[in-house]
Design a protein around this motif. Structure first.
Motif, short mmCIF file in Angstrom:
data_model
loop_
_atom_site.label_atom_id
_atom_site.label_comp_id
_atom_site.label_asym_id
_atom_site.label_seq_id
_atom_site.Cartn_x
_atom_site.Cartn_y
_atom_site.Cartn_z
N ARG A 293 0.82 -1.22 0.00
CA ARG A 293 0.00 0.00 0.00
C ARG A 293 0.85 1.26 0.00
O ARG A 293 0.32 2.36 -0.20
CB ARG A 293 -0.98 -0.02 1.16
N GLU A 294 2.14 1.15 0.25
CA GLU A 294 2.98 2.36 0.18
C GLU A 294 3.01 2.92 -1.23
O GLU A 294 3.52 4.00 -1.47
CB GLU A 294 4.44 2.06 0.57
N GLY A 295 2.48 2.13 -2.17
CA GLY A 295 2.54 2.56 -3.56
C GLY A 295 3.48 1.63 -4.31
O GLY A 295 4.41 1.07 -3.73
N THR A 296 3.18 1.44 -5.56
CA THR A 296 4.00 0.53 -6.34
C THR A 296 4.26 1.12 -7.71
O THR A 296 3.76 2.18 -8.05
CB THR A 296 3.33 -0.84 -6.45
N ASN A 297 5.06 0.40 -8.45
CA ASN A 297 5.41 0.85 -9.79
C ASN A 297 4.34 0.40 -10.77
O ASN A 297 4.00 -0.77 -10.83
CB ASN A 297 6.79 0.25 -10.14
N ILE A 298 3.79 1.36 -11.50
CA ILE A 298 2.91 1.01 -12.61
C ILE A 298 3.73 1.21 -13.87
O ILE A 298 4.17 2.32 -14.15
CB ILE A 298 1.66 1.90 -12.63
N TYR A 299 3.96 0.13 -14.57
CA TYR A 299 4.81 0.28 -15.75
C TYR A 299 3.98 0.09 -17.01
O TYR A 299 2.95 -0.59 -17.00
CB TYR A 299 5.96 -0.74 -15.73
#
Lengths: 432, 312
Positions: A293-299
């Protein structure tokens, strides 16, 4: 002996010939011009679909044009002998343009190849941060969207900030990064929706990390609450410190090896991409996937045309073809990644639509896209990475010891040589 | 040697010039140059603040959204020692690679020497079979063989499963420096045995018999006859193992788990890593070449001496 050798060789040749024969017998070669039955028999969904007449597909027929396409390996639907949709063959059949298809393994390989010159490509499919780098360096051609009407199907909720005005690229596939874990090897009460789990000493020796510096740094940056695209030297140093701290816990830094290691239960936790996680989960049902939930990479991987492409308009026709619902659907079913094509998405079965490949809006909002770092930024990152990777197995004192050892070896050899020469000379004198 | 046979060497000379000499020069050129931003007017080198200022001025002039054109600040290639000096930061990695390669070479020599001697002393017909068997694994792709070691050494790989039958382990084999050395030894052992064998097969059996007739025991025969005669084989075997071992990068990636970075990985990183920096990559390669030359000249000086001794 010679006879037995010959026998072994003959046996091996026969074996090889037999296996080739069996292979071709089981998978008969498709004739060059597939007959009508073959072309239509693509499975239920596709049967309803046909190519739209958004552009005049026949415009280049008979002109003997060949376009060079450069894509990731295993990233397009091909016919492996079981009647699957063969993207490039279908394009050739539809338009009469020949496709010369080749593949690369990393964005950096693609970049080095284009930078080195020599080969001209008409279509390349790099990832987000590489696209913004290429735009910055003036390596891409602006697209003429009049030739690509199918771009209207593209999902505009996907972050395409790597190409700010959307002038250079059309998305092909996208996905998110997360944590794959083996439910039989971890404590299921743990919280896997956080990157901190990769720093948990409990899992010492069973954590896999990315071997590519950018991805590995990305995880540390998100853990510390920084942006993926930070170039602040202090933040990069802090991320490097976190990675150093994590190093004793890490089993290995991997790329594609993750498939074997997670599939075989060698490691318990790994950071990797959702599309690949689905492929791994098919092989090993014990695996699960969580998005921190800290945020992730959207590639996003997107189709671009490099500067100086010989057949720009034919290339745009290829991009338009790839955005046909039928083609996009076939490709996403083959690759298991996520499609940005809204209509193709509708055709997917419900299970796939709800899988980790298509995360919630929330994930999309907390997610972040990689953008190109400046030269200084990437150099700093590389320096930190080298420092992390080579820390712990050597210290500077060894340099001095090594140089002393070399000098000592040279002296010893020379003294020994000198003594021996003298001895031989003495012997010669005695002999005379 | 007459003129005609010299003429035959011509194709190789051309090959060498194009694919060996020219690339070497290119590496040296890349290692000693770098690209810097220069002022478009008087061509002096711009500092980072000045570059920033030029970019900001452009944005002010053309509005927020303006893209900065690539040729706003021209770049020039200039001569510099910076790349070569920067290599000193990576010295520990370089020494570590040389150290591991030396260990691997020594193990190859210790394993290969007796084997080469034994093969060279058996019947000629059997020799061919033995050499054939030794080369057989090399028919299989290098990567596949290394990959196979991965599944043998893993924590729940074949070796640990086997040890588990006796209640031992599991031990940590993979992702250690030991595994990297093992990979080097396994892959390069044939390159040690072949040159040793081809030299030893030329040692006449009667030389050894003569030494024995003159009353030399086995240790003496080895020290004074076999060893000096086989030195050229040792020297070429050592260089054929050491040179590829010191510059390998795939073995450390697969068996070292990426945590034991070697100099080959470092060079790889300069070309296919986050920053594309062929200048630094070339500089590291150049320094590596110098180190290899030093190591090789030490080994070769042994050879020269012994050859003289043999002649006298």
């Amino acid at each position: 002996m010679k006879k037995s050798l010959a026998l072994v060789l003959v046996f091996m040749i026969v074996l090889a010939a037999l296996s080739i024969f069996l292979y071709t017998w089981k998978n008969p070669q498709q004739p060059d011009e597939p007959d009508i039955e073959d072309g239509e028999g693509d499975g239920e969904d596709e049967e309803e679909l046909s190519f739209s007449d958004s552009v005049d597909w026949d415009r280049f027929r008979g002109q003997g044009i060949t376009i060079n396409v450069y894509n990731w390996g295993e990233y397009i639907s091909v016919d492996e002998g079981d009647g699957e949709f063969d993207t490039n063959a279908e394009f050739e059949k539809l338009t009469g343009i020949n496709v010369n298809y080749s593949t690369f393994a990393t964005n950096e390989e693609l970049y080095a190849k284009l930078k080195g010159g020599g080969t001209k490509y008409d279509i390349i499919i790099p990832s987000d941060y590489m696209i913004s780098r290429m735009i910055n360096e003036g390596m891409l051609e602006k697209l003429d969207f009049d030739n690509i009407p199918n771009v209207e199907y593209m999902d505009d909720t996907i972050d395409t900030s790597y190409d700010q005005n959307g002038e250079y690229s059309v998305p092909y596939m996208w996905g998110v990064c997360g944590i794959i874990y083996n439910t039989t090897l971890v404590d299921e009460n743990d919280d896997f929706e956080t990157w901190n789990i990769l720093w948990d000493p409990k899992y010492m020796g069973s954590i896999l990390m990315f071997s590519s510096p950018r991805d590995a740094f990305g995880i540390a940056e998100k853990k510390l609450g920084f942006s993926f695209n930070t170039e602040d030297p202090e933040e990069l140093a802090a991320a490097a410190e976190a990675l150093k701290e994590q190093k004793p816990l890490v089993q290995a830094y991997v790329a594609d090896e993750v498939f074997d290691k997670m599939g075989g239960g060698e490691a318990a936790l790994a950071a990797y991409y959702a599309g690949d996680a689905i492929t791994m989960m098919e092989d090993n049902p014990d695996l699960a996937f969580a998005i921190p939930r800290e945020g992730t990479n959207i590639y996003t991987d997107a189709m671009c045309i490099p500067k100086g492409a010989p057949n720009k308009e034919a290339a745009e026709m290829y991009i338009n073809f790839m955005c046909e619902t039928k083609v996009a659907l076939a490709n996403v079913e083959y690759t298991c990644y996520s499609t940005p094509h809204t209509e193709a998405f509708e055709y997917l079965d419900e299970e796939t639509q709800n899988s980790v490949s298509y995360p919630s809006e929330e994930v999309k909002l907390t997610g972040e896209v990689y953008r190109a770092l400046s030269d200084q930024g990437s150099r700093l990152l590389d320096e930190h990475w080298t420092d992390i990777m080579s820390s712990g197995n050597s210290n500077p004192a060894t340099v001095i010891i090594f140089i002393l050892a070399c000098v000592a070896a040279i002296i010893v050899v020379n003294v020994w040589k000198h003594n021996k020469k003298k001895k031989i000379e003495l012997e010669e004198v005695e002999l005379r | 040697m007459n003129k005609k046979s010299k003429f035959l060497a011509f194709p190789y000379l051309v090959w060498m010039a194009i694919f060996i000499i020219v690339p070497l020069i290119l590496i040296a050129v890349f290692a000693c140059t770098t690209k810097v931003a220069v002022d478009p007017v008087d061509g002096h080198r711009l500092s980072e603040e000045e570059i920033e200022a030029v970019n900001e001025a452009y944005i002010e002039e053309n509005g927020e959204d303006a893209e900065i054109p690539e040729d706003l600040i021209p770049q020039k290639t200039v001569f510099t020692w910076d790349n070569l000096l920067a290599v000193s930061t990576y010295m520990p990695t370089l020494i570590n690679s040389i150290w591991l390669a030396l260990i691997a070479t020594l193990i190859c020599l210790l394993l290969g020497y007796p084997v080469a001697y034994i093969i060279s002393r058996i019947k000629v017909s059997k020799q061919k079979m033995m050499i054939f068997l030794m080369i057989l694994p090399m028919w299989i792709n290098f990567l596949l063989r290394t990959y196979a070691w991965m599944s043998i050494l893993e924590n729940n790989g074949l070796l640990n499963k086997f040890l588990g039958l006796f209640g031992l382990g599991p031990y940590q084999f993979i992702n250690t420096q030991g595994a990297v050395v093992l990979g080097m030894v396994y892959n390069y052992l044939p390159f040690m045995i072949l040159p040793l064998y081809s030299i030893m097969v030329k040692i006449d059996g009667s030389t050894i018999e003569a030494a024995r007739d003159l009353g030399a025991g086995s240790p003496n025969i080895f020290r004074r006859v076999v060893l000096p005669l086989s030195v050229p084989g040792i020297v070429s075997g050592v260089s054929m193992v050491f040179v590829p071992a010191v510059s390998t990068f795939i073995i450390s990636k697969m068996l070292g788990g990426g945590t034991n970075m070697l100099i080959g990985d470092l060079i790889d990183l300069q070309f296919l890593g986050a920053s594309y920096n062929p200048h630094l990559g070339s500089a590291i390669s150049l320094v590596l070449m110098v180190f290899i030359l030093v190591c090789m000249s030490i080994t070769n000086s042994l050879d020269d001496e012994e050859m003289e001794g043999v002649i006298v």
